[in-house]
Scaffold this motif. Structure first.
Motif, PDB file in Angstrom:
ATOM      1  N   MET A  51       0.836  -1.185   0.000  1.00  0.00           N
ATOM      2  CA  MET A  51       0.000   0.000   0.000  1.00  0.00           C
ATOM      3  C   MET A  51       0.881   1.248   0.000  1.00  0.00           C
ATOM      4  O   MET A  51       1.901   1.302   0.665  1.00  0.00           O
ATOM      5  N   LEU A  52       0.483   2.239  -0.732  1.00  0.00           N
ATOM      6  CA  LEU A  52       1.242   3.473  -0.850  1.00  0.00           C
ATOM      7  C   LEU A  52       1.102   4.303   0.426  1.00  0.00           C
ATOM      8  O   LEU A  52      -0.001   4.571   0.879  1.00  0.00           O
ATOM      9  N   GLU A  53       2.232   4.684   0.999  1.00  0.00           N
ATOM     10  CA  GLU A  53       2.206   5.505   2.211  1.00  0.00           C
ATOM     11  C   GLU A  53       2.187   6.972   1.818  1.00  0.00           C
ATOM     12  O   GLU A  53       3.027   7.441   1.063  1.00  0.00           O
ATOM     13  N   ARG A  54       1.198   7.694   2.320  1.00  0.00           N
ATOM     14  CA  ARG A  54       1.084   9.126   2.034  1.00  0.00           C
ATOM     15  C   ARG A  54       1.574   9.887   3.251  1.00  0.00           C
ATOM     16  O   ARG A  54       1.078   9.686   4.345  1.00  0.00           O
ATOM     17  N   LYS A  55       2.530  10.757   3.043  1.00  0.00           N
ATOM     18  CA  LYS A  55       3.072  11.551   4.141  1.00  0.00           C
ATOM     19  C   LYS A  55       2.405  12.918   4.125  1.00  0.00           C
ATOM     20  O   LYS A  55       2.121  13.475   3.076  1.00  0.00           O
ATOM     21  N   LEU A  56       2.146  13.430   5.318  1.00  0.00           N
ATOM     22  CA  LEU A  56       1.548  14.751   5.457  1.00  0.00           C
ATOM     23  C   LEU A  56       2.606  15.715   5.970  1.00  0.00           C
ATOM     24  O   LEU A  56       3.459  15.338   6.790  1.00  0.00           O
ATOM     25  N   CYS A 105       5.459  25.302   8.115  1.00  0.00           N
ATOM     26  CA  CYS A 105       6.895  25.055   8.328  1.00  0.00           C
ATOM     27  C   CYS A 105       7.439  23.869   7.529  1.00  0.00           C
ATOM     28  O   CYS A 105       8.622  23.587   7.564  1.00  0.00           O
ATOM     29  N   ASN A 106       6.562  23.142   6.839  1.00  0.00           N
ATOM     30  CA  ASN A 106       6.931  22.014   5.993  1.00  0.00           C
ATOM     31  C   ASN A 106       7.501  20.828   6.774  1.00  0.00           C
ATOM     32  O   ASN A 106       8.160  19.966   6.214  1.00  0.00           O
ATOM     33  N   LYS A 107       7.232  20.778   8.072  1.00  0.00           N
ATOM     34  CA  LYS A 107       7.663  19.649   8.904  1.00  0.00           C
ATOM     35  C   LYS A 107       6.779  18.438   8.611  1.00  0.00           C
ATOM     36  O   LYS A 107       5.569  18.565   8.444  1.00  0.00           O
ATOM     37  N   GLU A 108       7.383  17.247   8.544  1.00  0.00           N
ATOM     38  CA  GLU A 108       6.596  16.037   8.334  1.00  0.00           C
ATOM     39  C   GLU A 108       5.763  15.755   9.583  1.00  0.00           C
ATOM     40  O   GLU A 108       6.266  15.822  10.703  1.00  0.00           O
ATOM     41  N   ILE A 109       4.497  15.450   9.383  1.00  0.00           N
ATOM     42  CA  ILE A 109       3.598  15.138  10.487  1.00  0.00           C
ATOM     43  C   ILE A 109       3.819  13.675  10.868  1.00  0.00           C
ATOM     44  O   ILE A 109       3.750  12.781  10.024  1.00  0.00           O
ATOM     45  N   LEU A 144      -6.950  15.084   2.691  1.00  0.00           N
ATOM     46  CA  LEU A 144      -6.321  16.160   3.461  1.00  0.00           C
ATOM     47  C   LEU A 144      -5.173  16.792   2.681  1.00  0.00           C
ATOM     48  O   LEU A 144      -5.037  18.010   2.637  1.00  0.00           O
ATOM     49  N   LYS A 145      -4.353  15.960   2.087  1.00  0.00           N
ATOM     50  CA  LYS A 145      -3.184  16.455   1.357  1.00  0.00           C
ATOM     51  C   LYS A 145      -3.597  17.315   0.163  1.00  0.00           C
ATOM     52  O   LYS A 145      -2.997  18.347  -0.109  1.00  0.00           O
ATOM     53  N   LYS A 146      -4.656  16.908  -0.518  1.00  0.00           N
ATOM     54  CA  LYS A 146      -5.073  17.592  -1.734  1.00  0.00           C
ATOM     55  C   LYS A 146      -5.973  18.805  -1.464  1.00  0.00           C
ATOM     56  O   LYS A 146      -5.883  19.809  -2.148  1.00  0.00           O
ATOM     57  N   GLU A 147      -6.827  18.729  -0.454  1.00  0.00           N
ATOM     58  CA  GLU A 147      -7.897  19.703  -0.286  1.00  0.00           C
ATOM     59  C   GLU A 147      -7.805  20.569   0.963  1.00  0.00           C
ATOM     60  O   GLU A 147      -8.774  21.233   1.306  1.00  0.00           O
TER      61      GLU A 147
END
Length: 54
Positions: free
Chosen positions: A1-6, A11-15, A40-43
Motif C-alpha cells: 500500500m502506498l504511504e502518504r506523508k503529510l 513550516c513544511n515539517k513532516e507530520i 487532506l493532502k489535496k484539499e
C-alpha cells in the motif's frame, strides 16, 4: 500500500503518526468515502501544533 506523508503547510515539517494536526478545509462535495490522508493532502491546509499556536 502506498504511504502518504503529510506535511505542515507553514513550516513544511513532516507530520508524525499520532500527532495532533489542524486542517482548514472545505466540506467534501461528494458523499462517497474518500481516503482521508489523500483528501487532506489535496484539499486542505494542514498545520502542526507549533504553527497553529503562532
Amino acid at each position: 500500500m502506498l504511504e502518504r506523508k503529510l506535511y505542515c503547510s507553514d513550516c513544511n515539517k513532516e507530520i508524525e503518526a499520532g500527532e495532533d494536526i489542524y486542517a482548514k478545509m472545505k466540506a467534501p462535495k461528494h458523499k462517497i468515502m474518500v481516503e482521508i490522508k489523500a483528501y487532506l493532502k489535496k484539499e486542505s491546509d494542514i498545520l502542526c501544533q507549533e504553527c497553529f499556536g503562532k
